[in-house]
Design a protein around this motif. Structure first.
Motif, PDB file in Angstrom:
ATOM      1  N   GLY A  92      34.457 -33.516   6.367  1.00 46.28           N
ATOM      2  CA  GLY A  92      33.558 -32.836   5.350  1.00 46.28           C
ATOM      3  C   GLY A  92      32.039 -32.766   6.291  1.00 46.28           C
ATOM      4  N   SER A  93      31.198 -32.149   5.392  1.00 45.69           N
ATOM      5  CA  SER A  93      29.532 -32.207   6.180  1.00 45.69           C
ATOM      6  C   SER A  93      28.888 -32.435   4.851  1.00 45.69           C
ATOM      7  N   LEU A  94      27.498 -33.303   5.479  1.00 38.72           N
ATOM      8  CA  LEU A  94      26.447 -33.719   4.968  1.00 38.72           C
ATOM      9  C   LEU A  94      25.071 -33.298   6.406  1.00 38.72           C
ATOM     10  N   GLN A  95      24.038 -33.208   5.749  1.00 35.87           N
ATOM     11  CA  GLN A  95      22.581 -32.382   6.437  1.00 35.87           C
ATOM     12  C   GLN A  95      23.499 -32.040   7.644  1.00 35.87           C
ATOM     13  N   ASN A  96      24.379 -30.986   7.989  1.00 41.27           N
ATOM     14  CA  ASN A  96      24.916 -30.742   9.036  1.00 41.27           C
ATOM     15  C   ASN A  96      25.451 -31.981  10.145  1.00 41.27           C
ATOM     16  N   GLN A  97      26.088 -32.397   9.759  1.00 40.92           N
ATOM     17  CA  GLN A  97      26.537 -33.658   9.943  1.00 40.92           C
ATOM     18  C   GLN A  97      28.238 -33.501   9.636  1.00 40.92           C
ATOM     19  N   THR A  98      29.197 -33.857  11.096  1.00 43.31           N
ATOM     20  CA  THR A  98      30.575 -34.010  10.509  1.00 43.31           C
ATOM     21  C   THR A  98      30.913 -35.026  10.437  1.00 43.31           C
ATOM     22  N   VAL A  99      31.481 -36.151   9.060  1.00 40.43           N
ATOM     23  CA  VAL A  99      31.634 -36.889   8.852  1.00 40.43           C
ATOM     24  C   VAL A  99      32.872 -36.852   8.022  1.00 40.43           C
ATOM     25  N   ASP A 114      24.730 -39.658   1.251  1.00 39.32           N
ATOM     26  CA  ASP A 114      26.079 -40.642   0.988  1.00 39.32           C
ATOM     27  C   ASP A 114      27.222 -40.313  -0.087  1.00 39.32           C
ATOM     28  N   PHE A 115      26.711 -38.607  -0.344  1.00 37.99           N
ATOM     29  CA  PHE A 115      27.060 -38.368  -1.528  1.00 37.99           C
ATOM     30  C   PHE A 115      27.046 -36.373  -1.391  1.00 37.99           C
ATOM     31  N   SER A 116      28.189 -35.750  -2.132  1.00 34.10           N
ATOM     32  CA  SER A 116      28.011 -33.942  -2.624  1.00 34.10           C
ATOM     33  C   SER A 116      28.768 -34.556  -3.707  1.00 34.10           C
ATOM     34  N   ASP A 123      33.534 -34.107  -9.400  1.00 29.67           N
ATOM     35  CA  ASP A 123      33.924 -35.330  -8.512  1.00 29.67           C
ATOM     36  C   ASP A 123      32.996 -35.631  -7.285  1.00 29.67           C
ATOM     37  N   TYR A 124      32.681 -36.512  -6.608  1.00 28.85           N
ATOM     38  CA  TYR A 124      31.775 -36.755  -5.823  1.00 28.85           C
ATOM     39  C   TYR A 124      32.453 -37.363  -4.459  1.00 28.85           C
ATOM     40  N   HIS A 125      32.608 -36.738  -3.633  1.00 30.65           N
ATOM     41  CA  HIS A 125      32.625 -36.998  -2.409  1.00 30.65           C
ATOM     42  C   HIS A 125      31.958 -37.217  -1.113  1.00 30.65           C
ATOM     43  N   ILE A 126      32.683 -38.880  -0.945  1.00 32.36           N
ATOM     44  CA  ILE A 126      31.512 -39.552   0.008  1.00 32.36           C
ATOM     45  C   ILE A 126      32.375 -40.606   0.678  1.00 32.36           C
ATOM     46  N   THR A 127      30.799 -40.709   1.301  1.00 31.63           N
ATOM     47  CA  THR A 127      31.831 -41.090   2.641  1.00 31.63           C
ATOM     48  C   THR A 127      31.930 -42.562   3.116  1.00 31.63           C
ATOM     49  N   LEU A 128      32.481 -42.854   3.832  1.00 32.24           N
ATOM     50  CA  LEU A 128      33.326 -44.194   3.924  1.00 32.24           C
ATOM     51  C   LEU A 128      32.347 -45.003   4.107  1.00 32.24           C
ATOM     52  N   ASP A 129      31.196 -45.330   4.417  1.00 28.13           N
ATOM     53  CA  ASP A 129      30.061 -46.831   4.198  1.00 28.13           C
ATOM     54  C   ASP A 129      29.902 -46.387   2.916  1.00 28.13           C
ATOM     55  N   MET A 130      29.790 -45.714   2.048  1.00 29.62           N
ATOM     56  CA  MET A 130      30.013 -45.767   1.082  1.00 29.62           C
ATOM     57  C   MET A 130      30.559 -46.675  -0.185  1.00 29.62           C
TER      58      MET A 130
END
Length: 205
Positions: A11-18, A54-56, A72-79
């Motif tokens: 996905g993308s958070l703050q224009n970064q692919t994660v 951290d999430f969207s 729902d919430y899409h979250i990073t692996l760190d979160m």
């Protein structure tokens, strides 16, 4: 260790692919007793997770036939790792280690660089030593599929290279063209039905 099966996606958070996961899936995996909505909202509020970092939040599946879509919430692996730690359970610790292994595998894959022998790269001389260039993974896979198609076109029968016949100029040009595209000497030899040594002689010139 418990076997986990949780889907990750790009996905993308703050224009970064994660890499992301669905927090609802994590909630189920951790066997949290509280309902999902209360659990995730409390965790975000109490521990300062940041929206779009951290999430969207996203719309999930509809609840019931005429129900409203769930949130729902899409979250990073760190979160996800932090949420696992916060559960303070053996299952949470195992899940956290699982996510760490996933990240490690993803980094190793990203660091792999595919190289093939050739002498041209987009029409220019390659700066890499030993007559090699770096190509993207999709291009390399396409070349492998091309070689596989050549083998299939012969209906699985072994090729018998022609011997005692000199290569003509058309064959020499074809050898150089295929080599420039990244095909190996062995693959070229199979395609033109010549020996690999004959192909090698042409490429040495």
């Amino acid at each position: 260790m418990t076997h986990f099966n949780i889907k990750t996606f790009t996905g993308s958070l703050q224009n970064q692919t994660v890499q992301l996961i669905n927090a609802r899936d994590l909630h189920s995996l951790l066997k949290v007793k509280r309902d999902f909505s209360t659990w995730i909202k409390d965790r975000i509020s109490d521990y300062g997770f940041i929206l779009n970092e951290d999430f969207s939040p996203v719309l999930g599946k509809s609840e019931g036939f005429f129900g409203r879509p769930s949130k729902d919430y899409h979250i990073t692996l760190d979160m996800a790792k932090e949420l696992c730690m916060l559960e303070r359970s053996e299952l949470g610790q195992q899940a956290r280690r699982y996510f760490i292994q996933m990240e490690k595998a993803a980094r190793q894959l990203a660091q792999q660089q595919l190289v093939i022998p050739t002498f041209l790269h987009q029409g220019q001389m390659s700066p890499l030593p030993q007559n090699q260039i770096a190509i993207d993974k999709d291009r390399y896979i396409a070349l492998l599929e091309s070689e596989n198609s050549l083998l299939k076109s012969n209906h699985g029968k072994p090729l018998h290279p022609r011997k005692g016949q000199r290569l003509d100029e058309a064959e020499k040009s074809e050898i150089k063209r295929l080599y420039a595209q990244g095909m190996t000497k062995a693959a070229i030899a199979r395609q033109i039905n010549r020996s690999e040594s004959a192909v090698g002689v042409v490429l040495k010139k």
